[in-house]
Design a protein around this motif. Structure first.
Motif, PDB file in Angstrom:
ATOM      1  N   TYR A   1      -8.229 -31.983   1.440  1.00 48.49           N
ATOM      2  CA  TYR A   1      -9.394 -32.323   2.264  1.00 48.49           C
ATOM      3  C   TYR A   1      -9.668 -31.268   3.329  1.00 48.49           C
ATOM      4  N   ASP A   2      -8.664 -30.900   4.108  1.00 49.91           N
ATOM      5  CA  ASP A   2      -8.895 -29.952   5.194  1.00 49.91           C
ATOM      6  C   ASP A   2      -9.199 -28.548   4.694  1.00 49.91           C
ATOM      7  N   LEU A   3      -8.671 -28.193   3.527  1.00 49.09           N
ATOM      8  CA  LEU A   3      -8.981 -26.866   2.999  1.00 49.09           C
ATOM      9  C   LEU A   3     -10.439 -26.795   2.558  1.00 49.09           C
ATOM     10  N   VAL A   4     -10.951 -27.856   1.967  1.00 53.14           N
ATOM     11  CA  VAL A   4     -12.357 -27.851   1.577  1.00 53.14           C
ATOM     12  C   VAL A   4     -13.247 -27.938   2.821  1.00 53.14           C
ATOM     13  N   SER A   5     -12.770 -28.575   3.874  1.00 47.89           N
ATOM     14  CA  SER A   5     -13.492 -28.586   5.145  1.00 47.89           C
ATOM     15  C   SER A   5     -13.605 -27.169   5.710  1.00 47.89           C
ATOM     16  N   LEU A   6     -12.526 -26.409   5.576  1.00 48.59           N
ATOM     17  CA  LEU A   6     -12.496 -25.033   6.076  1.00 48.59           C
ATOM     18  C   LEU A   6     -13.384 -24.114   5.248  1.00 48.59           C
ATOM     19  N   CYS A   7     -13.278 -24.201   3.940  1.00 46.11           N
ATOM     20  CA  CYS A   7     -13.908 -23.217   3.059  1.00 46.11           C
ATOM     21  C   CYS A   7     -15.304 -23.614   2.580  1.00 46.11           C
ATOM     22  N   ARG A   8     -15.651 -24.894   2.691  1.00 53.11           N
ATOM     23  CA  ARG A   8     -17.009 -25.335   2.368  1.00 53.11           C
ATOM     24  C   ARG A   8     -17.673 -25.803   3.659  1.00 53.11           C
ATOM     25  N   ASP A   9     -17.731 -24.898   4.615  1.00 57.89           N
ATOM     26  CA  ASP A   9     -18.214 -25.163   5.965  1.00 57.89           C
ATOM     27  C   ASP A   9     -19.739 -25.238   5.956  1.00 57.89           C
ATOM     28  N   VAL A  10     -20.299 -26.321   6.462  1.00 59.31           N
ATOM     29  CA  VAL A  10     -21.755 -26.461   6.450  1.00 59.31           C
ATOM     30  C   VAL A  10     -22.418 -25.630   7.535  1.00 59.31           C
ATOM     31  N   ARG A  11     -21.630 -25.027   8.436  1.00 56.79           N
ATOM     32  CA  ARG A  11     -22.191 -24.281   9.567  1.00 56.79           C
ATOM     33  C   ARG A  11     -22.247 -22.778   9.331  1.00 56.79           C
ATOM     34  N   ARG A  12     -21.548 -22.278   8.335  1.00 62.60           N
ATOM     35  CA  ARG A  12     -21.542 -20.832   8.124  1.00 62.60           C
ATOM     36  C   ARG A  12     -21.233 -20.508   6.666  1.00 62.60           C
ATOM     37  N   ASP A  13     -21.733 -19.368   6.228  1.00 60.73           N
ATOM     38  CA  ASP A  13     -21.437 -18.870   4.882  1.00 60.73           C
ATOM     39  C   ASP A  13     -20.206 -17.983   4.929  1.00 60.73           C
ATOM     40  N   LEU A  14     -19.354 -18.134   3.932  1.00 60.70           N
ATOM     41  CA  LEU A  14     -18.155 -17.305   3.844  1.00 60.70           C
ATOM     42  C   LEU A  14     -18.432 -16.071   2.988  1.00 60.70           C
ATOM     43  N   PHE A  15     -17.667 -15.021   3.225  1.00 60.89           N
ATOM     44  CA  PHE A  15     -17.723 -13.857   2.356  1.00 60.89           C
ATOM     45  C   PHE A  15     -17.199 -14.259   0.974  1.00 60.89           C
ATOM     46  N   PRO A  16     -17.638 -13.576  -0.087  1.00 63.11           N
ATOM     47  CA  PRO A  16     -17.403 -14.041  -1.459  1.00 63.11           C
ATOM     48  C   PRO A  16     -15.952 -14.328  -1.836  1.00 63.11           C
ATOM     49  N   ASP A  17     -14.992 -13.552  -1.352  1.00 63.02           N
ATOM     50  CA  ASP A  17     -13.617 -13.690  -1.829  1.00 63.02           C
ATOM     51  C   ASP A  17     -12.757 -14.650  -1.000  1.00 63.02           C
ATOM     52  N   THR A  18     -13.282 -15.109   0.129  1.00 60.67           N
ATOM     53  CA  THR A  18     -12.431 -15.850   1.060  1.00 60.67           C
ATOM     54  C   THR A  18     -11.957 -17.183   0.496  1.00 60.67           C
ATOM     55  N   GLU A  19     -12.863 -17.941  -0.090  1.00 64.11           N
ATOM     56  CA  GLU A  19     -12.513 -19.283  -0.546  1.00 64.11           C
ATOM     57  C   GLU A  19     -11.409 -19.237  -1.603  1.00 64.11           C
ATOM     58  N   ASN A  20     -11.581 -18.431  -2.614  1.00 63.92           N
ATOM     59  CA  ASN A  20     -10.571 -18.397  -3.677  1.00 63.92           C
ATOM     60  C   ASN A  20      -9.239 -17.874  -3.152  1.00 63.92           C
ATOM     61  N   ALA A  21      -9.283 -16.902  -2.239  1.00 63.77           N
ATOM     62  CA  ALA A  21      -8.034 -16.393  -1.651  1.00 63.77           C
ATOM     63  C   ALA A  21      -7.293 -17.509  -0.927  1.00 63.77           C
ATOM     64  N   CYS A  22      -8.021 -18.370  -0.242  1.00 56.95           N
ATOM     65  CA  CYS A  22      -7.384 -19.474   0.480  1.00 56.95           C
ATOM     66  C   CYS A  22      -6.777 -20.496  -0.483  1.00 56.95           C
ATOM     67  N   ILE A  23      -7.513 -20.823  -1.525  1.00 56.54           N
ATOM     68  CA  ILE A  23      -6.987 -21.784  -2.503  1.00 56.54           C
ATOM     69  C   ILE A  23      -5.734 -21.229  -3.165  1.00 56.54           C
ATOM     70  N   GLU A  24      -5.788 -19.978  -3.587  1.00 56.27           N
ATOM     71  CA  GLU A  24      -4.630 -19.376  -4.243  1.00 56.27           C
ATOM     72  C   GLU A  24      -3.430 -19.308  -3.296  1.00 56.27           C
ATOM     73  N   ALA A  25      -3.686 -19.005  -2.017  1.00 54.60           N
ATOM     74  CA  ALA A  25      -2.589 -18.933  -1.045  1.00 54.60           C
ATOM     75  C   ALA A  25      -1.956 -20.295  -0.850  1.00 54.60           C
ATOM     76  N   TYR A  26      -2.781 -21.327  -0.794  1.00 53.15           N
ATOM     77  CA  TYR A  26      -2.228 -22.680  -0.625  1.00 53.15           C
ATOM     78  C   TYR A  26      -1.420 -23.084  -1.854  1.00 53.15           C
ATOM     79  N   LEU A  27      -1.938 -22.815  -3.035  1.00 58.40           N
ATOM     80  CA  LEU A  27      -1.227 -23.170  -4.266  1.00 58.40           C
ATOM     81  C   LEU A  27       0.114 -22.444  -4.341  1.00 58.40           C
ATOM     82  N   ALA A  28       0.134 -21.176  -3.983  1.00 59.03           N
ATOM     83  CA  ALA A  28       1.375 -20.401  -4.058  1.00 59.03           C
ATOM     84  C   ALA A  28       2.406 -20.894  -3.055  1.00 59.03           C
TER      85      ALA A  28
END
Length: 486
Positions: free
Chosen positions: A371-398
């Protein structure tokens, strides 16, 4: 640094008490005074302004709302008075056309929707924020100012008031905490009733949090829980009902520091480290559980305020419940809920998971790790740079050895649930409370829903989402038309 008063909070127990204080304050006004009135529809702004103006009129007359005229001018026994409603202005450039800038110098000015002024609001203004009080007919009035000339005049108005107006206990609280001689600077708040003030006592700083409608004891308890885990929530320095004195974690908001792709990725990966550490221990036992039933219920506003499709709500909840039960049942970790770039700080002097400062967690629940990771990476207030979201998911999984397929399914499902809820909440804030700035976030919220609806786990929801209009064109125009204008 401007010396800003700690917020003076008044409980106006009835409409008569509101009018009584308005008349008392009116007796202290003179040419050049500017009052900035904020608050949702029905919070008491118009009632207050009307009582104040009528108390100063040289000849009795009706006091209409200036919603359509923009400005109403009156002759009073204190000179000219301008009552303005700036809701329909599109930019501060139109302020000069109204003649308001000149009026700020030679008239008493009462301004509703003062956010339209931008940086044109006089620094000597008296800021008055109205909100609902603890009982049906009561109102909360929060006042703040930078010009010390208001000090004696506010005290005089309070002394003159015969109705049940009560000052808050902030002064006593600060005196007891030995912070009563500090300089104060108001900080930006959020959509809640909370107010924040930075106190500066000869170079030492702290944050005063005032929350007349919330549970400050819960915030303090959760702050201690987080700091006990080695995370960077503010230390509680002092507390009283509705008041907390907190450690000042600084101004290093991630939203301001993530200025390019590399900076963003590093700051977000640092936040992922904090979530990993948070999830290594069970949530506090007193937290409510974010069950599939609760999550399903909380999408209702999307179908009652963003659109009015009550029959579709039942269909959506019937379809979404089993999806949430299969993919996003609680995993007994603490979910902060509003974990995003405007609520977290970069603390470079700390190490490990403590490098992310946590500001907003009083609505925490026991829930799923995604839940909190999707809150961070699917932020309704700002757009993320293209690689940030997947990097965060992969880091959490690892870091957690989570099952990638199951985690990504939960991430998508919770992303749609969260953003459907936000779609409804922001529409309600605009339509019911006049907070139209939240409509600006709807297109990005909608894009998040569309992107994550492509996950196979959400297939049963797709025919339902297809029946919702996008926040654009006629639908967005219709939402704006429903917003209150006073």
């Amino acid at each position: 640094m401007n010396k800003v008063s700690p917020i003076t909070a008044l409980n106006l127990a009835s409409p008569e008490a509101t009018a009584d204080f308005a008349r008392a304050l009116g007796s202290q006004l003179r040419a050049g005074d500017v009052l900035l009135l904020t608050g949702s529809i029905g919070a008491g702004k118009t009632h207050f302004a009307r009582a104040l103006i009528q108390s100063l009129l040289t000849e009795p007359e009706d006091v209409p709302s200036p919603t359509f005229t923009l400005v109403q001018e009156y002759e009073t026994d204190r000179g000219p008075l301008w009552h303005s409603d700036l809701y329909r202005l599109n930019s501060p450039d139109e302020i000069e056309e109204l003649g308001l800038l000149e009026a700020f110098s030679n008239a008493i000015c009462i301004v509703e929707w003062p956010d339209r002024l931008g940086d044109l609001a006089p620094v000597s203004s008296l800021m008055l924020q109205f909100s609902d009080g603890p009982s049906d007919n009561s109102r909360q009035l929060d006042m703040q100012w930078t010009d010390s000339d208001w000090n004696k005049r506010i005290d005089a108005a309070l002394t003159m008031t015969s109705g049940p107006v009560h000052g808050d206990e902030v002064a006593d609280f600060l005196a007891t905490s030995n912070w009563n001689d500090a300089e104060a600077t108001q900080l930006a708040g959020d959509a809640s009733s909370r107010h924040y003030t930075r106190l500066d006592r000869r170079g030492q700083t702290a944050i005063l949090m005032q929350d007349p409608d919330g549970d400050t004891s819960l915030f303090a308890t959760l702050a201690r829980h987080l700091t006990h885990q080695g995370l960077s929530a503010p230390h509680v320095l002092a507390e009283a009902p509705g008041l907390l004195l907190l450690e000042d974690l600084g101004d290093g908001l991630v939203a301001k520091l993530a200025i390019d792709a590399e900076a963003e990725k590093q700051l977000y990966l640092q936040a992922v480290d904090t979530l990993v550490a948070l999830h290594q221990k069970a949530a506090p036992s007193r937290l409510p559980r974010a069950t599939p039933e609760l999550l399903t219920q909380s999408i209702d506003l999307a179908f009652t305020h963003y659109v009015r499709k009550y029959e579709l709500l039942e269909e959506a909840q019937k379809a979404f419940g089993p999806i949430l039960a299969q993919h996003a049942s609680p995993q007994d970790v603490m979910v902060l809920r509003d974990f995003h770039a405007e609520n977290i700080l970069h603390l470079p002097d700390r190490t490990g998971a403590a490098r992310t400062g946590l500001l907003d967690f009083q609505d925490a629940v026991c829930g799923h790790t995604a839940y909190d990771l999707v809150s961070l990476c699917r932020d309704v207030r700002r757009d993320l740079f293209p690689d940030t979201e997947n990097a965060c998911i992969e880091a959490y999984l690892a870091a957690t050895d989570s099952d990638p397929e199951a985690y990504r399914a939960a991430y998508a499902v919770l992303g749609v649930q969260r953003n459907l809820r936000i779609l409804g909440v922001f529409a309600r804030l605009a339509v019911t409370h006049g907070k139209t700035r939240y409509l600006d976030f709807l297109p990005r919220t909608w894009d998040h829903i569309q992107a994550q609806m492509t996950h196979p786990a959400l297939a049963p929801m797709r025919p339902i989402i297809l029946q919702l209009p996008a926040p654009e064109g006629d639908h967005l125009k219709d939402l704006r038309a429903q917003c209150p204008t006073g």
